[in-house]
Scaffold this motif. Structure first.
Motif, PDB file in Angstrom:
ATOM      1  N   ASP A  73       0.864  -1.177   0.000  1.00 56.98           N
ATOM      2  CA  ASP A  73       0.000   0.000   0.000  1.00 56.98           C
ATOM      3  C   ASP A  73       0.904   1.231   0.000  1.00 56.98           C
ATOM      4  OD1 ASP A  73      -1.953   1.909   0.343  1.00 56.98           O
ATOM      5  OD2 ASP A  73      -2.673   1.132   2.253  1.00 56.98           O
ATOM      6  N   GLU A  74       0.606   2.193  -0.841  1.00 55.95           N
ATOM      7  CA  GLU A  74       1.467   3.370  -0.969  1.00 55.95           C
ATOM      8  C   GLU A  74       1.150   4.474   0.041  1.00 55.95           C
ATOM      9  OE1 GLU A  74       1.519   4.605  -5.033  1.00 55.95           O
ATOM     10  OE2 GLU A  74       2.467   2.758  -5.693  1.00 55.95           O
ATOM     11  N   LYS A  75       0.124   4.274   0.877  1.00 58.07           N
ATOM     12  CA  LYS A  75      -0.194   5.276   1.886  1.00 58.07           C
ATOM     13  C   LYS A  75       0.921   5.313   2.932  1.00 58.07           C
ATOM     14  CE  LYS A  75      -5.151   4.711   1.392  1.00 58.07           C
ATOM     15  NZ  LYS A  75      -6.360   4.152   1.982  1.00 58.07           N
ATOM     16  N   PRO A  76       1.367   6.512   3.307  1.00 55.28           N
ATOM     17  CA  PRO A  76       2.429   6.603   4.314  1.00 55.28           C
ATOM     18  C   PRO A  76       2.027   5.903   5.618  1.00 55.28           C
ATOM     19  CG  PRO A  76       2.043   8.738   3.298  1.00 55.28           C
ATOM     20  CD  PRO A  76       0.945   7.820   2.816  1.00 55.28           C
ATOM     21  N   GLY A  77       2.921   5.082   6.140  1.00 55.35           N
ATOM     22  CA  GLY A  77       2.691   4.395   7.397  1.00 55.35           C
ATOM     23  C   GLY A  77       1.863   3.126   7.297  1.00 55.35           C
ATOM     24  N   SER A  78       1.329   2.813   6.129  1.00 54.05           N
ATOM     25  CA  SER A  78       0.496   1.623   5.979  1.00 54.05           C
ATOM     26  C   SER A  78       1.363   0.370   5.955  1.00 54.05           C
ATOM     27  CB  SER A  78      -0.316   1.689   4.684  1.00 54.05           C
ATOM     28  OG  SER A  78      -1.055   0.499   4.527  1.00 54.05           O
ATOM     29  N   ARG A  79       0.885  -0.679   6.604  1.00 56.02           N
ATOM     30  CA  ARG A  79       1.560  -1.972   6.578  1.00 56.02           C
ATOM     31  C   ARG A  79       0.775  -2.977   5.740  1.00 56.02           C
ATOM     32  NH1 ARG A  79       4.559  -3.455  11.938  1.00 56.02           N
ATOM     33  NH2 ARG A  79       4.528  -5.341  10.725  1.00 56.02           N
TER      34      ARG A  79
END
Length: 107
Positions: free
Chosen positions: A85-91
């Motif tokens: 996932d390219e969202k910052p902080g997403s795992r």
């Protein structure tokens, strides 16, 4: 006793056919893809890989026969890849699985 470099630390023995591909997970686990007779992708947690949750065989490396989970809908595949996932902080991540001319993506 920690062991030496090159020592087998775990044996993952959960497929009923050849393992055709593997892919490391960002959690420290591993995906393994079985052959045509097996047709499953197994998810092995980090605890399986470092000797916990195993069944001892000859006091050597533990043999783990059950994965944490499996992805049956993908069938047997020849290659696995992670799509983070390219969202910052997403795992979070998706799994891309390829067989012949088809790629399936599983969330």
């Amino acid at each position: 006793d920690v062991g030496s470099r090159g020592d087998v630390v775990a044996v993952l023995d959960g497929h009923v056919d050849a393992v055709l591909c593997m892919c490391a997970l960002p959690t420290g686990g591993l995906l393994t893809g079985g052959g045509k007779m097996d047709a499953t992708i197994k998810v092995w947690e980090n605890s399986h890989l470092n000797g916990r949750n195993g069944v001892e065989e000859d006091s050597d490396a533990p043999v783990v026969t059950e994965a944490a989970s499996q992805l049956k809908d993908l069938g047997y595949v020849f290659a696995l890849a992670l799509l983070p996932d390219e969202k910052p902080g997403s795992r979070l991540f998706a799994v891309a699985a390829a067989r012949y001319n088809v790629v399936k993506i599983c969330l």
